[in-house]
Write a protein that holds these residues in place. Structure first.
Motif, PDB file in Angstrom:
ATOM      1  N   PRO A 267      24.105  40.111  34.615  1.00 20.81           N
ATOM      2  CA  PRO A 267      25.314  39.456  35.125  1.00 20.81           C
ATOM      3  C   PRO A 267      25.916  40.204  36.305  1.00 20.81           C
ATOM      4  O   PRO A 267      26.000  41.442  36.290  1.00 20.81           O
ATOM      5  N   ILE A 268      26.346  39.453  37.307  1.00 19.11           N
ATOM      6  CA  ILE A 268      26.873  40.052  38.531  1.00 19.11           C
ATOM      7  C   ILE A 268      28.140  40.859  38.259  1.00 19.11           C
ATOM      8  O   ILE A 268      28.334  41.934  38.832  1.00 19.11           O
ATOM      9  N   LYS A 269      29.018  40.381  37.368  1.00 18.94           N
ATOM     10  CA  LYS A 269      30.274  41.098  37.135  1.00 18.94           C
ATOM     11  C   LYS A 269      30.020  42.483  36.543  1.00 18.94           C
ATOM     12  O   LYS A 269      30.747  43.434  36.833  1.00 18.94           O
ATOM     13  N   ASN A 270      28.957  42.624  35.742  1.00 17.48           N
ATOM     14  CA  ASN A 270      28.628  43.939  35.180  1.00 17.48           C
ATOM     15  C   ASN A 270      28.108  44.888  36.248  1.00 17.48           C
ATOM     16  O   ASN A 270      28.426  46.081  36.255  1.00 17.48           O
ATOM     17  N   LEU A 271      27.283  44.360  37.146  1.00 17.02           N
ATOM     18  CA  LEU A 271      26.761  45.188  38.234  1.00 17.02           C
ATOM     19  C   LEU A 271      27.881  45.656  39.157  1.00 17.02           C
ATOM     20  O   LEU A 271      27.908  46.816  39.596  1.00 17.02           O
ATOM     21  N   LEU A 272      28.814  44.757  39.468  1.00 15.20           N
ATOM     22  CA  LEU A 272      29.944  45.124  40.325  1.00 15.20           C
ATOM     23  C   LEU A 272      30.844  46.165  39.657  1.00 15.20           C
ATOM     24  O   LEU A 272      31.328  47.098  40.307  1.00 15.20           O
ATOM     25  N   THR A 273      31.061  46.015  38.354  1.00 16.14           N
ATOM     26  CA  THR A 273      31.870  46.993  37.626  1.00 16.14           C
ATOM     27  C   THR A 273      31.224  48.369  37.682  1.00 16.14           C
ATOM     28  O   THR A 273      31.894  49.376  37.955  1.00 16.14           O
ATOM     29  N   PHE A 274      29.925  48.409  37.454  1.00 17.82           N
ATOM     30  CA  PHE A 274      29.181  49.675  37.522  1.00 17.82           C
ATOM     31  C   PHE A 274      29.252  50.275  38.920  1.00 17.82           C
ATOM     32  O   PHE A 274      29.525  51.472  39.100  1.00 17.82           O
ATOM     33  N   GLY A 275      29.032  49.439  39.930  1.00 18.55           N
ATOM     34  CA  GLY A 275      29.014  49.927  41.305  1.00 18.55           C
ATOM     35  C   GLY A 275      30.356  50.454  41.769  1.00 18.55           C
ATOM     36  O   GLY A 275      30.441  51.537  42.383  1.00 18.55           O
ATOM     37  N   LEU A 276      31.415  49.714  41.517  1.00 18.96           N
ATOM     38  CA  LEU A 276      32.742  50.141  41.959  1.00 18.96           C
ATOM     39  C   LEU A 276      33.202  51.398  41.222  1.00 18.96           C
ATOM     40  O   LEU A 276      33.910  52.237  41.791  1.00 18.96           O
ATOM     41  N   THR A 277      32.795  51.546  39.966  1.00 19.43           N
ATOM     42  CA  THR A 277      33.129  52.771  39.233  1.00 19.43           C
ATOM     43  C   THR A 277      32.445  53.974  39.864  1.00 19.43           C
ATOM     44  O   THR A 277      33.067  55.033  40.057  1.00 19.43           O
ATOM     45  N   LEU A 278      31.159  53.831  40.193  1.00 24.73           N
ATOM     46  CA  LEU A 278      30.445  54.920  40.880  1.00 24.73           C
ATOM     47  C   LEU A 278      31.072  55.224  42.240  1.00 24.73           C
ATOM     48  O   LEU A 278      31.197  56.390  42.631  1.00 24.73           O
ATOM     49  N   PHE A 279      31.458  54.184  42.963  1.00 21.79           N
ATOM     50  CA  PHE A 279      32.077  54.344  44.273  1.00 21.79           C
ATOM     51  C   PHE A 279      33.358  55.171  44.158  1.00 21.79           C
ATOM     52  O   PHE A 279      33.624  56.063  44.972  1.00 21.79           O
ATOM     53  N   PHE A 280      34.142  54.889  43.131  1.00 20.97           N
ATOM     54  CA  PHE A 280      35.394  55.620  42.886  1.00 20.97           C
ATOM     55  C   PHE A 280      35.111  57.080  42.503  1.00 20.97           C
ATOM     56  O   PHE A 280      35.771  58.002  42.990  1.00 20.97           O
ATOM     57  N   ILE A 281      34.112  57.278  41.644  1.00 19.63           N
ATOM     58  CA  ILE A 281      33.767  58.645  41.227  1.00 19.63           C
ATOM     59  C   ILE A 281      33.313  59.472  42.426  1.00 19.63           C
ATOM     60  O   ILE A 281      33.703  60.633  42.594  1.00 19.63           O
TER      61      ILE A 281
ATOM     62  N   SER B 235      39.330  50.818  46.008  1.00 15.57           N
ATOM     63  CA  SER B 235      38.485  49.710  45.550  1.00 15.57           C
ATOM     64  C   SER B 235      38.444  49.590  44.034  1.00 15.57           C
ATOM     65  O   SER B 235      38.124  48.527  43.493  1.00 15.57           O
ATOM     66  N   ILE B 236      38.787  50.660  43.306  1.00 11.36           N
ATOM     67  CA  ILE B 236      38.739  50.619  41.847  1.00 11.36           C
ATOM     68  C   ILE B 236      39.718  49.583  41.285  1.00 11.36           C
ATOM     69  O   ILE B 236      39.514  49.040  40.193  1.00 11.36           O
ATOM     70  N   VAL B 237      40.761  49.296  42.050  1.00  9.89           N
ATOM     71  CA  VAL B 237      41.787  48.326  41.602  1.00  9.89           C
ATOM     72  C   VAL B 237      41.185  46.938  41.427  1.00  9.89           C
ATOM     73  O   VAL B 237      41.701  46.109  40.656  1.00  9.89           O
ATOM     74  N   ALA B 238      40.065  46.655  42.105  1.00 11.80           N
ATOM     75  CA  ALA B 238      39.495  45.301  42.093  1.00 11.80           C
ATOM     76  C   ALA B 238      38.771  44.969  40.799  1.00 11.80           C
ATOM     77  O   ALA B 238      38.561  43.783  40.496  1.00 11.80           O
ATOM     78  N   ILE B 239      38.370  45.969  40.003  1.00 14.09           N
ATOM     79  CA  ILE B 239      37.504  45.713  38.849  1.00 14.09           C
ATOM     80  C   ILE B 239      38.077  44.693  37.862  1.00 14.09           C
ATOM     81  O   ILE B 239      37.389  43.722  37.502  1.00 14.09           O
ATOM     82  N   PRO B 240      39.311  44.848  37.385  1.00 13.86           N
ATOM     83  CA  PRO B 240      39.797  43.856  36.392  1.00 13.86           C
ATOM     84  C   PRO B 240      39.864  42.439  36.940  1.00 13.86           C
ATOM     85  O   PRO B 240      39.634  41.472  36.199  1.00 13.86           O
ATOM     86  N   PHE B 241      40.163  42.291  38.219  1.00 14.73           N
ATOM     87  CA  PHE B 241      40.224  40.953  38.817  1.00 14.73           C
ATOM     88  C   PHE B 241      38.830  40.341  38.946  1.00 14.73           C
ATOM     89  O   PHE B 241      38.642  39.149  38.684  1.00 14.73           O
ATOM     90  N   LEU B 242      37.855  41.162  39.353  1.00 19.14           N
ATOM     91  CA  LEU B 242      36.483  40.659  39.458  1.00 19.14           C
ATOM     92  C   LEU B 242      35.965  40.217  38.091  1.00 19.14           C
ATOM     93  O   LEU B 242      35.302  39.185  37.973  1.00 19.14           O
ATOM     94  N   ARG B 243      36.252  40.985  37.077  1.00 19.16           N
ATOM     95  CA  ARG B 243      35.776  40.651  35.731  1.00 19.16           C
ATOM     96  C   ARG B 243      36.432  39.371  35.201  1.00 19.16           C
ATOM     97  O   ARG B 243      35.837  38.633  34.402  1.00 19.16           O
ATOM     98  N   LYS B 244      37.620  39.091  35.675  1.00 22.43           N
ATOM     99  CA  LYS B 244      38.326  37.881  35.233  1.00 22.43           C
ATOM    100  C   LYS B 244      37.905  36.647  36.028  1.00 22.43           C
ATOM    101  O   LYS B 244      37.778  35.554  35.459  1.00 22.43           O
ATOM    102  N   TRP B 245      37.664  36.819  37.321  1.00 23.52           N
ATOM    103  CA  TRP B 245      37.446  35.667  38.189  1.00 23.52           C
ATOM    104  C   TRP B 245      35.985  35.263  38.327  1.00 23.52           C
ATOM    105  O   TRP B 245      35.688  34.096  38.599  1.00 23.52           O
ATOM    106  N   ILE B 246      35.039  36.205  38.175  1.00 22.67           N
ATOM    107  CA  ILE B 246      33.625  35.859  38.291  1.00 22.67           C
ATOM    108  C   ILE B 246      33.158  35.233  36.981  1.00 22.67           C
ATOM    109  O   ILE B 246      33.445  35.755  35.905  1.00 22.67           O
TER     110      ILE B 246
END
Length: 465
Positions: free
Chosen positions: A83-97, A182-193
């Motif tokens: 699922p795309i939302k899972n990949l984006l969550t993983f990616g944005l978390t790494l980006f933040f770290i 960019s970490i702020v976007a995760i909850p919105f992406l998970r809700k909207w995708i």
């Protein structure tokens, strides 16, 4: 019939959330693209802070581009399964770290590790930003591709200005702080995708390793000239071809690579993007050399073109939806070629004149990417959309690295005695005029290849794709 059935059953974005999601994707895409270009202007400050040689500090950019390019292909393949939302969550978390580690980095190895982690996460954004419209918004994918492509063009021009301002008034470390947002976007992406089920499929690990090694060694050779890199590239490429032909489920299906429409479209995008990134690379050097402009002034010369590209993107996407991808690809390559001819002719004139010429070239940026991405989404089978667009992203990023390395080595020659453009004036601008004329040649080659494959009457099925 199977593809049509799959397309009907695919999840769709809630129409009420569509505009919000597109805006959010473009916002985090801006952070990601700017994260690459902002650090260009900070390289001298980082070198001074850690006491590094130019060849050492260059890995802040080289390492990022290397991992980012390969990641864009890998995430594309993974998007065909997960699922795309899972990949984006993983990616944005790494980006933040990675950004958090970078802002605190006590030494250069830690800083380099931070950039690599950022690239591992950030690569999800452009990879999936082109897949989301193809999968979830097929009826408006041309318009959305236009917006996404315009965002890339705009962010690439805004990055050096933001980097110069933040690095100049604060410190290069604060560039990482900008990326952390960019970490702020995760909850919105998970809700909207839309929710997706895991698709059937496997990732060919040996094939992925072989192609990653091929890309990595090629980029290392281009950017550093290390002697062992071509040997590694040839070996890895041979192993990848062998694996592709013999594996039951190869990383990239041979049928995709054998499709002449696909390879032609990807090649056209690669060449067109190499011209645009070549311009972005050469212009700052030319402005510093001929006009002695500072970083901010150079950014202001590029900014009108980036702004115009950002504004034209949505209109270009709608043009793709209305007229089809093929005519827009032709228009884009004509704009790119005409713009580089103008820069070649007026190199050495007042910077305002140069800025206007750059603007014409920049207009082709979102048109090239939106039209070729839309064309690919109509050519590639639905089950291979991710890896198909992943290859498209990979080659676009590689074109930037290859162009920078090649044109950088040409500029190392410093002088040229023969002016190729008969309309340009002879002065210290000869090498720059000749370079931009060569970019025009590349644009014409891309247009010729594309016209040969997608000639009138031969591609009715994809004209509206």
């Amino acid at each position: 019939m199977t593809d049509t059935k799959e397309q009907k059953e695919a999840p769709r974005i809630d129409p009420k959330l569509k505009s919000r999601l597109i805006l959010l994707i473009c916002a985090i895409l801006t952070f990601t693209v700017m994260n690459g270009t902002m650090f260009n202007v900070a390289i001298p400050d980082i070198a001074e802070h850690f006491g590094l040689m130019p060849s050492q500090v260059s890995w802040v950019m080289t390492g990022y581009i290397l991992v980012f390019s390969i990641g864009s292909l890998m995430y594309g393949k993974l998007a065909d399964i997960f699922p795309i939302k899972n990949l984006l969550t993983f990616g944005l978390t790494l980006f933040f770290i990675g950004a958090t580690l970078g802002i605190l980095a006590p030494n250069y190895p830690t800083l380099l590790a931070a950039r690599i982690i950022q690239a591992l996460g950030g690569a999800t954004i452009p990879a999936l930003a082109f897949i989301i419209p193809a999968r979830f918004i097929p009826d408006e994918r041309g318009r959305v591709f236009g917006i996404v492509s315009a965002t890339v063009a705009f962010a690439s021009g805004l990055g050096p200005i933001a980097g110069g301002l933040i690095g100049g008034f604060l410190s290069w470390r604060f560039l990482f702080l900008f990326s952390m947002l960019s970490i702020v976007a995760i909850p919105f992406l998970r809700k909207w995708i839309p929710d997706e089920e895991r698709r059937h499929g496997v990732v060919d690990i040996p094939g992925a390793v072989f192609i990653a090694a091929s890309v990595a060694s090629l980029l290392v050779f281009i950017t550093t000239g290390l002697w062992w890199a071509p040997l590694m590239f040839a070996t890895s490429l041979i192993l990848f071809i062998w694996r592709t032909l013999t594996a039951e489920h190869p990383f990239i299906e041979p049928s995709l690579l054998k499709d002449g429409r696909y390879t032609t479209t990807v090649a056209t995008s690669f060449l067109g993007t190499s011209v645009l990134f070549g311009m972005i690379f050469i212009i700052p050097i030319m402005l510093r050399d001929l006009y002695d402009l500072n970083t901010l002034a150079i950014g202001l010369v590029l900014f009108p073109g980036a702004m115009a590209a950002g504004l034209i993107g949505q209109a270009g996407g709608r043009l793709v939806d209305r007229k089809g991808s093929v005519p827009v690809v032709k228009l884009a390559m004509i704009l790119v070629g005409f713009g580089t001819v103008l820069i070649s002719t007026f190199a050495g004139f007042h910077p305002v004149v140069v800025a206007l010429c750059v603007l014409v070239t920049y207009l082709g940026f979102p048109l090239v990417q939106s039209s070729t991405a839309n064309l690919l989404s109509s050519i590639v089978p639905e089950k291979q959309t991710g890896v198909g667009i992943g290859m498209f992203n990979l080659l676009n990023f590689m074109s930037a690295a290859i162009g920078s390395a090649v044109y950088g080595r040409i500029l190392d020659l410093e002088t040229a005695s023969f002016l190729l453009n008969p309309f340009a004036r002879t002065n210290d601008n000869i090498i720059y005029s000749n370079l931009f004329l060569s970019l025009t040649g590349i644009a014409l080659i891309a247009l010729t290849i594309f016209l040969f494959r997608f000639r009138a009457g031969a591609t009715t099925a994809v004209q509206k794709g």
